[in-house]
Design a protein around this motif. Sequence first.
Motif, short mmCIF file in Angstrom:
data_model
loop_
_atom_site.label_atom_id
_atom_site.label_comp_id
_atom_site.label_asym_id
_atom_site.label_seq_id
_atom_site.Cartn_x
_atom_site.Cartn_y
_atom_site.Cartn_z
N LEU A 182 -7.65 -22.40 -12.41
CA LEU A 182 -6.53 -21.47 -12.45
C LEU A 182 -7.03 -20.03 -12.53
O LEU A 182 -6.52 -19.14 -11.83
CB LEU A 182 -5.63 -21.78 -13.65
N LYS A 183 -8.04 -19.81 -13.36
CA LYS A 183 -8.63 -18.47 -13.49
C LYS A 183 -9.18 -17.99 -12.14
O LYS A 183 -8.94 -16.85 -11.73
CB LYS A 183 -9.74 -18.51 -14.53
N ASP A 184 -9.90 -18.85 -11.44
CA ASP A 184 -10.47 -18.47 -10.14
C ASP A 184 -9.38 -18.20 -9.10
O ASP A 184 -9.47 -17.25 -8.32
CB ASP A 184 -11.41 -19.58 -9.64
N LEU A 185 -8.34 -19.04 -9.11
CA LEU A 185 -7.22 -18.84 -8.18
C LEU A 185 -6.55 -17.50 -8.43
O LEU A 185 -6.27 -16.73 -7.50
CB LEU A 185 -6.21 -19.98 -8.32
N LEU A 186 -6.29 -17.22 -9.70
CA LEU A 186 -5.61 -15.98 -10.05
C LEU A 186 -6.45 -14.77 -9.63
O LEU A 186 -5.92 -13.81 -9.05
CB LEU A 186 -5.34 -15.94 -11.56
N GLU A 187 -7.74 -14.81 -9.90
CA GLU A 187 -8.60 -13.69 -9.55
C GLU A 187 -8.62 -13.47 -8.04
O GLU A 187 -8.55 -12.34 -7.55
CB GLU A 187 -10.02 -13.94 -10.07
N GLN A 188 -8.68 -14.56 -7.29
CA GLN A 188 -8.71 -14.46 -5.83
C GLN A 188 -7.41 -13.87 -5.29
O GLN A 188 -7.42 -12.98 -4.42
CB GLN A 188 -8.94 -15.85 -5.23
N GLN A 189 -6.28 -14.32 -5.80
CA GLN A 189 -4.98 -13.85 -5.30
C GLN A 189 -4.69 -12.42 -5.76
O GLN A 189 -4.11 -11.63 -5.02
CB GLN A 189 -3.86 -14.78 -5.75
N LEU A 190 -5.12 -12.09 -6.97
CA LEU A 190 -4.90 -10.71 -7.46
C LEU A 190 -5.60 -9.69 -6.58
O LEU A 190 -5.11 -8.58 -6.38
CB LEU A 190 -5.40 -10.58 -8.90
N SER A 191 -6.75 -10.07 -6.04
CA SER A 191 -7.51 -9.14 -5.21
C SER A 191 -6.77 -8.79 -3.91
O SER A 191 -7.10 -7.82 -3.24
CB SER A 191 -8.88 -9.73 -4.88
N LEU A 192 -5.73 -9.57 -3.57
CA LEU A 192 -4.97 -9.33 -2.33
C LEU A 192 -3.73 -8.47 -2.57
O LEU A 192 -3.12 -8.00 -1.61
CB LEU A 192 -4.54 -10.68 -1.73
N ILE A 193 -3.35 -8.29 -3.82
CA ILE A 193 -2.02 -7.73 -4.10
C ILE A 193 -1.95 -6.21 -3.98
O ILE A 193 -0.98 -5.66 -3.48
CB ILE A 193 -1.54 -8.21 -5.49
N GLY A 194 -2.98 -5.50 -4.42
CA GLY A 194 -2.93 -4.04 -4.33
C GLY A 194 -1.96 -3.44 -5.34
O GLY A 194 -1.55 -4.08 -6.31
N ASP A 195 -1.55 -2.19 -5.10
CA ASP A 195 -0.68 -1.48 -6.05
C ASP A 195 0.78 -1.74 -5.71
O ASP A 195 1.50 -0.87 -5.19
CB ASP A 195 -0.99 0.01 -6.03
N LEU A 196 1.23 -2.94 -6.00
CA LEU A 196 2.59 -3.37 -5.67
C LEU A 196 3.64 -2.44 -6.27
O LEU A 196 4.66 -2.11 -5.64
CB LEU A 196 2.79 -4.81 -6.18
N GLU A 197 3.39 -1.99 -7.48
CA GLU A 197 4.36 -1.15 -8.21
C GLU A 197 4.60 0.18 -7.50
O GLU A 197 5.74 0.62 -7.32
CB GLU A 197 3.81 -0.91 -9.62
N ARG A 198 3.54 0.84 -7.07
CA ARG A 198 3.70 2.14 -6.42
C ARG A 198 4.13 2.00 -4.97
O ARG A 198 4.80 2.89 -4.43
CB ARG A 198 2.41 2.94 -6.55
N ILE A 199 3.75 0.90 -4.33
CA ILE A 199 4.17 0.70 -2.94
C ILE A 199 5.68 0.57 -2.85
O ILE A 199 6.33 1.20 -2.00
CB ILE A 199 3.49 -0.56 -2.35
N ILE A 200 6.29 -0.21 -3.74
CA ILE A 200 7.74 -0.41 -3.66
C ILE A 200 8.47 0.87 -4.06
O ILE A 200 9.57 1.15 -3.57
CB ILE A 200 8.20 -1.62 -4.51
N SER A 201 7.86 1.69 -4.92
CA SER A 201 8.46 2.97 -5.26
C SER A 201 8.47 3.91 -4.06
O SER A 201 9.41 4.68 -3.87
CB SER A 201 7.69 3.62 -6.43
N LYS A 202 7.45 3.83 -3.24
CA LYS A 202 7.41 4.65 -2.02
C LYS A 202 8.51 4.24 -1.06
O LYS A 202 9.04 5.07 -0.32
CB LYS A 202 6.04 4.53 -1.34
N ALA A 203 8.84 2.95 -1.05
CA ALA A 203 9.95 2.51 -0.19
C ALA A 203 11.25 3.17 -0.63
O ALA A 203 12.07 3.57 0.20
CB ALA A 203 10.07 0.99 -0.26
N ALA A 204 11.42 3.31 -1.95
CA ALA A 204 12.66 3.91 -2.46
C ALA A 204 12.80 5.36 -2.04
O ALA A 204 13.91 5.82 -1.74
CB ALA A 204 12.69 3.80 -3.98
#
Length: 861
Positions: free
Chosen positions: A325-347
Motif C-alpha cells: 500500500l505504501k509503495d502504491l501510494l508513493e507511486q500514484q502521488l508522484s503523478l498528482i502534482g499541485d491539484l489544489e492550485r490547478i483547480i483554483s486556476k480553473a476558477a
Amino acid sequence: MKQYIEIKKQHPDAILLFRVGDFYETFSDDAIIASEILGITLTRRANGAAQFVELAGFPHHALDTYLPKLVRAGKRVAICDQLEDPKTTKKLVKRGITELVTPGITIDDNMLNHKENNFLCAIHTADGKHFGIAFLDISTGEFLTSEGTRDDIDKLLSNFSPKEILIERGSRKKFEERFGSLFFLFELDDWIFTSDAARDRLLKHFQTKNLKGFGVDHLPLGIIASGAILHYLDITQHSQISHIVALRRIEEDRYVRLDKFTVRSLELIAPMNEGGKSLLDVLDKTVSPMGSRLLRRWIVFPLKDKKPIENRLDVVENFFREPELKDLLEQQLSLIGDLERIISKAAVGRIAPREVVQLKVALTAIEPIREAFLASDNISLKEMGEKLNPCPVIRDRIEREIVPDPPALLNKGGIIRKGVNAELDELREIAYSGKDYLLHIQRRESERTGIPSLKVGFNNVFGYYIEVRNTHKDKVPDDWIRKQTLVNAERYITQELKEYEEKILGAEDKISVIETQLYSSLVESLIEYIPTIQVNANVIARADCLLSFAKVARENKYIRPEIDESDVIDIKAGRHPVIEKQLPPDEPYISNDVFLDNESQQILIITGPNMAGKSALLRQTALIVIMAQIGSFVPAESAKIGLVDKIFTRVGASDNISLGESTFMVEMNEAANILNNISQRSLVLFDELGRGTSTYDGISIAWAIVEYLHEHPRARAKTLFATHYHELNEMQKSFKRIRNFNVSVKEVDNNVIFLRKLQPGGSEHSFGIHVAQMAGMPQSITKRAQAILKQMESENRKHGIKKPIDDFIEKREGYQLSFFQLDDPVLSQIRDELLHLDVNNLTPLEALNKLNEIKKIVRGK
C-alpha cells in the motif's frame, strides 16, 4: 502621458506597468523604483512642458521574469494592457488595468513557493485588546478566520506567515507597535471594517442568508476581517473567486499553543543560522506540493486531543505493515502534482491546457488510491477513501477533448482532439492539408475533362485558379469562369475553388476561435467540480504527510510513541531529530533519558559545562513531544507522552533595539509571557535565564521563577531549566519536585571530553575558558583568564565568599549584634524581626530586598 496619469490615479500606491507596443514602460517615480529593483536602465524622455520624465521598461514577453521581482520586493503592481489592436485604430490605443498583483494576491507559479501557502491577512480591532483576523490563500481557496487577544493574533501571524496584511487607514503605527514592522501592510478605508459592510460582502459571495453554517457567526471581529479581504479582492479586480467555497474557523482550542519565540528557537520551520536545518527539513519527504504545505501547518499546530493523534499514528504504522500500500501510494502521488492550485486556476480562468491534462492525470491517479484505501482494514484510511472522488465524468471529458501533450499556451493551437468538432476537423484539413486537397481537385478535374496538363495555382490577384494550355481550351467545362488570359494559356476559377479559398484563408483564425470556445466550455465545466476536487486535494495532502512520516521513521529508526492523558513525559534514549542528521556518519548521537511528571520530578535543574549539550537536550525533549502530537514516530527507544497543551521556550540572547528593548528586557518579556500563560499541562524550557544582568540579580530572578513554577498551583508546569547558576542546585533540598541533573564531562590531562550524557546531581564547573580555547581565542588571553580564575578562586576561599543566602545570614547576624547595644525602638524592632525571620523560606531575591530595606533604615539612624 495624460492617459498614463489618468490610469495611475486609480492605484497611486502601485507600480504601473504601462503597455506601449512591445514594451511595458514605467514612468517618473515608478521608473526610478523599478530600475533599482529590476536592474534595468533608467532613461529620460522629453515631455513638453514637463521638460523630462524618467522612464524604464522591459519587453512584454519578459513579464514573467520581472513581475515576480517587483512583488517579492513588497510592491503592488498594476498591469495596464492595450485593450484594442493598434492596427484597427488611428486614434490613441485604448488601455486599462487588467490585473493588480500584490504580495498577498497572486496565482502566478513564478511568484509562488509550492511548499508554502501565500496568505493574505486582514486584522481588525475595536478596543485595542480583542482582535479579529482572517487569512486567504487565493491560490488554493483556503479562507480562515479567528478572534483573540494580541498574543493570540501574534501567534497566528507567526504560524501563518502572511505575505500581506490589510489594516484600517491610519492604524499603521499602532499595528507596528503591537506586532512589529516586518509585515507588508496595506491600509483600507474605515467603512470596509464595519460589520454591515463585511456581512453583506460575505453573504453576497457565499450566496447564503447567514454565516451560521460556517461556524463563524459568533466571531464578529473575525467576520469584519474576513469581509475586508473580499472587499480588497474587489478593489484589486479579482472577481473570479468561485473556488473560495467556505470560511472556516481556526479552532485554536484543538491545537498545542506554540508562540513565535518557541517556533523560532526550536527551529521548527526554518533554521536560525544559514546552512542549518529545521525540523521541517527532516520530516518533509512529501511527494505532492499540497502535502508539503500541509506538513508545514501540522508542525506549528500540533494536536492536543488523543484520538486524532492516535488515528494519524495508526495510519503511519499501517504503512509499515502494508508495504505494498505504501509503495502504491508513493507511486500514484508522484503523478498528482499541485491539484489544489490547478483547480483554483480553473476558477479564475487562468488554467493552461497542460494543467488541464495534469488535472486529468491527477484524477486518474486518485482512482487506485481510493480503491486501496477502501480495501484497507485501517478505519482512517477507509474514511479517506470514502472522501476521494476521481470525478470520472469530467476526467473522461478531458481525455476525449484535449490532446495528450498540448502546448503550454492556448494561443498556440493544436489543443482539441480530432473528432470533437466537425467544423474544426474540416478547417484543420483545409489549413494543414491544403496541398493534398488541391492535388485531389487537380487530379479529379483532369480526369473529368481529359486535360492532362491541367494544374491548380494561386496568385494574390485572383486567388486559386485552374490553368489550361490553349491546346486544350475547347475541353473547358461550361461551369468554369475565365479570369485571365496568358500568351499560351487561360486561367479559370470555379465555385468550389472560391469556397475553398475563403475557407483556407480564414481557417487558422477560425481554428483559434473554435478551439478557444471549446476549451473555455471545458474550463467552465470544471467549476462545478471545484469543491469535490478541493476535498480530493485535502485528502491527498493528508495521506502524503502520513506517508512522509512513515518514510522518515524507517530511514531514521523512529518508534511509535505512547500517547495518553497523564501528566508524565517519559523518554528513553531520546535523540535530537535534526542534530543526529548533521553528524558525520561515524559519530553516533548520544541519546538521553528524560522523565517529567507533576508529582515527583516536575522541574529538572540541568547544569554542566558550556558545549556539553544542555541546550540540545532541552530542544530534543520539546521536539519529541511535538513530533508525537503531530502524529509522527519519534527518535527514541521508547516514549510515553502525556499530552501537553502549550510549549514555551526561553532560549538564546536577542534584543529589540528598534523598540528600545535590551537583551535582558526581551528575555524578561518572554519569561513574563510564559509565566502568565502556563498551565499544569504545559512544557517549559528555560535556557540560561537571567544571564543578561548582574550575577546576584540573575540568580535571584531565576530562583524566584523556579520557585513560582513549583509552588503556584496553576503554574505547576513540567520544566527543564538549564543554567550555569550552580547556586540553584540548593533548591532540591527545599522543594520536593525539583531534581538536579548535569550533562557529564571527563577531564583527561587538562583536556575536557564532552560525554553528553545526562546524569543525576548538580555540577559546579562550566569550563568556559576551555570553550574559549576551542573557539580559537588567542592563547595569551586564555592563559591570562586561567590565572585570573585561579586567583579569584583563591581569594574566595581565603575570604570565605558565600552564596547569596549564606551571605545574607552572615550579615543578619552582624546587624543583630550591633543592634543589641542600641536603645532605639525602630532598631529593636528590626532586631526582633531578624531574629524570627525564617531564612530557609526566602528566595535570594526576597533576602536581598529585605536586607536593602534594613540598610536604608540603618543609614537613616
